[in-house]
Motif scaffolding. Structure first.
Motif, mmCIF file in Angstrom:
data_model
loop_
_atom_site.group_PDB
_atom_site.id
_atom_site.type_symbol
_atom_site.label_atom_id
_atom_site.label_comp_id
_atom_site.label_asym_id
_atom_site.label_seq_id
_atom_site.Cartn_x
_atom_site.Cartn_y
_atom_site.Cartn_z
ATOM 1 N N UNK A 1 0.837 -1.202 0.000
ATOM 2 C CA UNK A 1 0.000 0.000 0.000
ATOM 3 C C UNK A 1 0.871 1.252 0.000
ATOM 4 N N UNK A 2 0.264 2.323 -0.438
ATOM 5 C CA UNK A 2 0.982 3.592 -0.426
ATOM 6 C C UNK A 2 -0.032 4.729 -0.406
ATOM 7 N N UNK A 3 0.302 5.733 0.326
ATOM 8 C CA UNK A 3 -0.528 6.925 0.365
ATOM 9 C C UNK A 3 0.195 7.983 -0.448
ATOM 10 N N UNK A 4 -0.386 8.327 -1.587
ATOM 11 C CA UNK A 4 0.355 9.185 -2.520
ATOM 12 C C UNK A 4 -0.243 10.570 -2.601
ATOM 13 N N UNK A 5 0.567 11.496 -3.095
ATOM 14 C CA UNK A 5 0.039 12.801 -3.455
ATOM 15 C C UNK A 5 -0.754 12.613 -4.761
ATOM 16 N N UNK A 6 -1.978 13.145 -4.844
ATOM 17 C CA UNK A 6 -2.805 12.932 -6.043
ATOM 18 C C UNK A 6 -2.123 13.305 -7.354
ATOM 19 N N UNK A 7 -1.159 14.199 -7.296
ATOM 20 C CA UNK A 7 -0.500 14.597 -8.555
ATOM 21 C C UNK A 7 0.296 13.435 -9.169
ATOM 22 N N UNK A 8 0.565 12.395 -8.360
ATOM 23 C CA UNK A 8 1.323 11.246 -8.875
ATOM 24 C C UNK A 8 0.431 10.069 -9.248
ATOM 25 N N UNK B 1 -7.460 2.480 -3.663
ATOM 26 C CA UNK B 1 -8.267 1.774 -2.652
ATOM 27 C C UNK B 1 -8.933 2.737 -1.673
ATOM 28 N N UNK B 2 -8.634 4.008 -1.809
ATOM 29 C CA UNK B 2 -9.236 4.965 -0.896
ATOM 30 C C UNK B 2 -9.380 6.324 -1.557
ATOM 31 N N UNK B 3 -10.420 7.049 -1.155
ATOM 32 C CA UNK B 3 -10.699 8.347 -1.766
ATOM 33 C C UNK B 3 -9.676 9.399 -1.329
ATOM 34 N N UNK B 4 -9.695 10.482 -2.040
ATOM 35 C CA UNK B 4 -8.802 11.600 -1.698
ATOM 36 C C UNK B 4 -9.171 12.151 -0.320
ATOM 37 N N UNK B 5 -8.152 12.272 0.524
ATOM 38 C CA UNK B 5 -8.342 12.837 1.867
ATOM 39 C C UNK B 5 -7.201 13.800 2.159
ATOM 40 N N UNK B 6 -7.284 14.432 3.296
ATOM 41 C CA UNK B 6 -6.242 15.385 3.676
ATOM 42 C C UNK B 6 -5.420 14.831 4.835
ATOM 43 N N UNK B 7 -4.098 14.780 4.653
ATOM 44 C CA UNK B 7 -3.210 14.448 5.764
ATOM 45 C C UNK B 7 -2.969 15.735 6.553
ATOM 46 N N UNK B 8 -3.683 15.893 7.633
ATOM 47 C CA UNK B 8 -3.559 17.152 8.370
ATOM 48 C C UNK B 8 -2.141 17.377 8.880
ATOM 49 N N UNK B 9 -1.486 16.287 9.329
ATOM 50 C CA UNK B 9 -0.152 16.442 9.916
ATOM 51 C C UNK B 9 0.891 16.855 8.884
ATOM 52 N N UNK C 1 -4.014 13.362 -0.029
ATOM 53 C CA UNK C 1 -3.519 11.988 -0.230
ATOM 54 C C UNK C 1 -4.593 11.133 -0.896
ATOM 55 N N UNK C 2 -4.121 10.114 -1.601
ATOM 56 C CA UNK C 2 -5.007 9.070 -2.124
ATOM 57 C C UNK C 2 -4.322 7.745 -1.802
ATOM 58 N N UNK C 3 -5.126 6.756 -1.369
ATOM 59 C CA UNK C 3 -4.558 5.444 -1.040
ATOM 60 C C UNK C 3 -4.542 4.548 -2.276
ATOM 61 N N UNK C 4 -3.396 3.926 -2.498
ATOM 62 C CA UNK C 4 -3.226 2.987 -3.606
ATOM 63 C C UNK C 4 -2.631 1.696 -3.062
ATOM 64 N N UNK C 5 -2.819 0.602 -3.813
ATOM 65 C CA UNK C 5 -2.199 -0.671 -3.416
ATOM 66 C C UNK C 5 -1.833 -1.477 -4.657
ATOM 67 N N UNK C 6 -0.756 -2.216 -4.530
ATOM 68 C CA UNK C 6 -0.295 -3.099 -5.607
ATOM 69 C C UNK C 6 -0.424 -4.542 -5.136
ATOM 70 N N UNK C 7 -1.032 -5.390 -5.950
ATOM 71 C CA UNK C 7 -1.114 -6.806 -5.613
ATOM 72 C C UNK C 7 0.249 -7.425 -5.931
ATOM 73 N N UNK C 8 1.031 -7.653 -4.889
ATOM 74 C CA UNK C 8 2.449 -7.999 -5.055
ATOM 75 C C UNK C 8 2.677 -9.307 -5.832
ATOM 76 N N UNK C 9 1.927 -10.393 -5.550
ATOM 77 C CA UNK C 9 2.230 -11.644 -6.266
ATOM 78 C C UNK C 9 2.138 -11.513 -7.790
ATOM 79 N N UNK C 10 1.362 -10.527 -8.266
ATOM 80 C CA UNK C 10 1.211 -10.373 -9.718
ATOM 81 C C UNK C 10 1.717 -9.014 -10.186
ATOM 82 N N UNK C 11 2.694 -8.456 -9.486
ATOM 83 C CA UNK C 11 3.159 -7.109 -9.815
ATOM 84 C C UNK C 11 3.684 -7.025 -11.249
ATOM 85 N N UNK C 12 4.264 -8.135 -11.730
ATOM 86 C CA UNK C 12 4.883 -8.084 -13.058
ATOM 87 C C UNK C 12 3.919 -8.449 -14.183
#
Lengths: 103, 200
Positions: B138-145, B157-165, B170-181
């Motif tokens: 998983x990764x929480x990315x800046x929407x520009x990426x 995997x998750x809607x755009x939200x604000x990291x207050x800290x 941010x937007x949550x993304x995930x990669x299914x590792x066993x089939x990454x390639x």
């Protein structure tokens, strides 16, 4: 002979416009700021933006570019010079495809 | 003679502190706050931090946090999105604190890293996920990426939200590792470069 030179110059201008458009869209930099000597690493906000640019070129050109050919590219002018070595119709259709980049 | 860059696990607190400084500078350059909320996740045995090093100069870093009782950093705003996967027994990990300091590299070597200079960090994170039998990286990315991560086969995997800290979206993304390639984009030169560095 003169007609051939003019056609070559027109191709180079089209190539430049296409390359600048892709860089401009990806790195969110105005085309006017993309002088040939500008370094891509200076234009990109971060490493991810650079990766995205490279992958967009790869997608646009349908796998016609090789890592070895672009690994040491540094400037906007380097990209244009490399693109000018590719067939004219390839970059033209690539430019059209980037209007709606595939996901 | 200058050595080629190497990517390896950072071994001690001094190296990890230097890595945090790189991340802090990268965040601040984009007017975000690096904060300290992630530090607690990086100190435990569930986390690993990799560094990109040339001639003993650290200029890039990435960390992977494997899910544990402590949770993942992105639970701060995406706990509800991760919960169903945990219920299903999926093994999760999160990529955090990716940054490359081009200025540090330029000051030391007179030129900036090549365009692909940061690829070994991605390869290291992915290798680690595979070695730990992670299902979803998983990764929480800046929407520009988002376009970049879509191209690599990550799914939102998750809607755009604000990291207050952090003061950033941010937007949550995930990669299914066993089939990454299996994803189309990884067949290209970027994927090949990752594979090349994973093999090292």
């Amino acid at each position: 002979m003169e007609a051939l030179i003019l056609r070559e110059e027109a191709h180079c201008m089209e190539t430049r416009d296409a390359v600048v458009e892709i860089i401009s869209q990806t790195l969110h930099v105005a085309p006017a700021e993309l002088a040939d000597d500008r370094k891509l690493v200076d234009l990109a906000e971060d490493s991810i933006a650079l990766f995205e640019l490279l992958i967009r070129f790869e997608q646009a050109l349908g796998g016609h570019i090789k890592y070895e050919d672009i690994a040491h590219i540094e400037t906007v002018g380097d990209v244009i010079a490399y693109a000018n070595t590719l067939p004219a119709d390839l970059l033209k259709s690539a430019f059209n495809r980037t209007q709606n980049p595939p996901l | 003679m200058s050595k080629d860059p190497e990517c390896r696990v950072l071994r001690n607190d001094s190296e990890r502190l230097a890595a945090r400084a790189i991340v802090k500078r990268a965040y601040e350059a984009q007017r975000y706050s690096a904060g300290s909320r992630i530090a607690q996740y990086l100190q435990g045995s569930h986390a690993v931090t990799f560094g990109l090093i040339r001639d003993e100069i650290l200029y890039g870093t990435i960390s992977v946090v494997v899910d544990s009782e402590q949770g993942l950093p992105m639970d701060t705003i995406y706990a509800d999105e991760l919960s169903p996967w945990r219920s299903l027994g999926e093994k999760l990990a999160e990529v955090v604190q990716f940054a490359v300091d081009h200025d540090v590299y330029a000051a030391a070597f007179g030129t900036k890293p090549t365009l692909f200079g940061a690829v070994p960090l991605f390869a290291a994170a992915l290798s680690h996920a595979l070695a730990k039998n992670i299902d979803y990286l998983c990764i929480s990315i800046n929407p520009k990426h988002d376009h970049f991560y879509n191209m690599l086969g990550f799914k939102q995997i998750g809607a755009r939200k604000q990291y207050e800290s952090v003061g950033a979206p941010a937007i949550a993304y995930a990669l299914y590792v066993p089939e990454w390639d299996k994803h189309g984009s990884t067949k290209g030169f970027f994927g090949k470069e990752i594979l090349k560095h994973m093999a090292v």
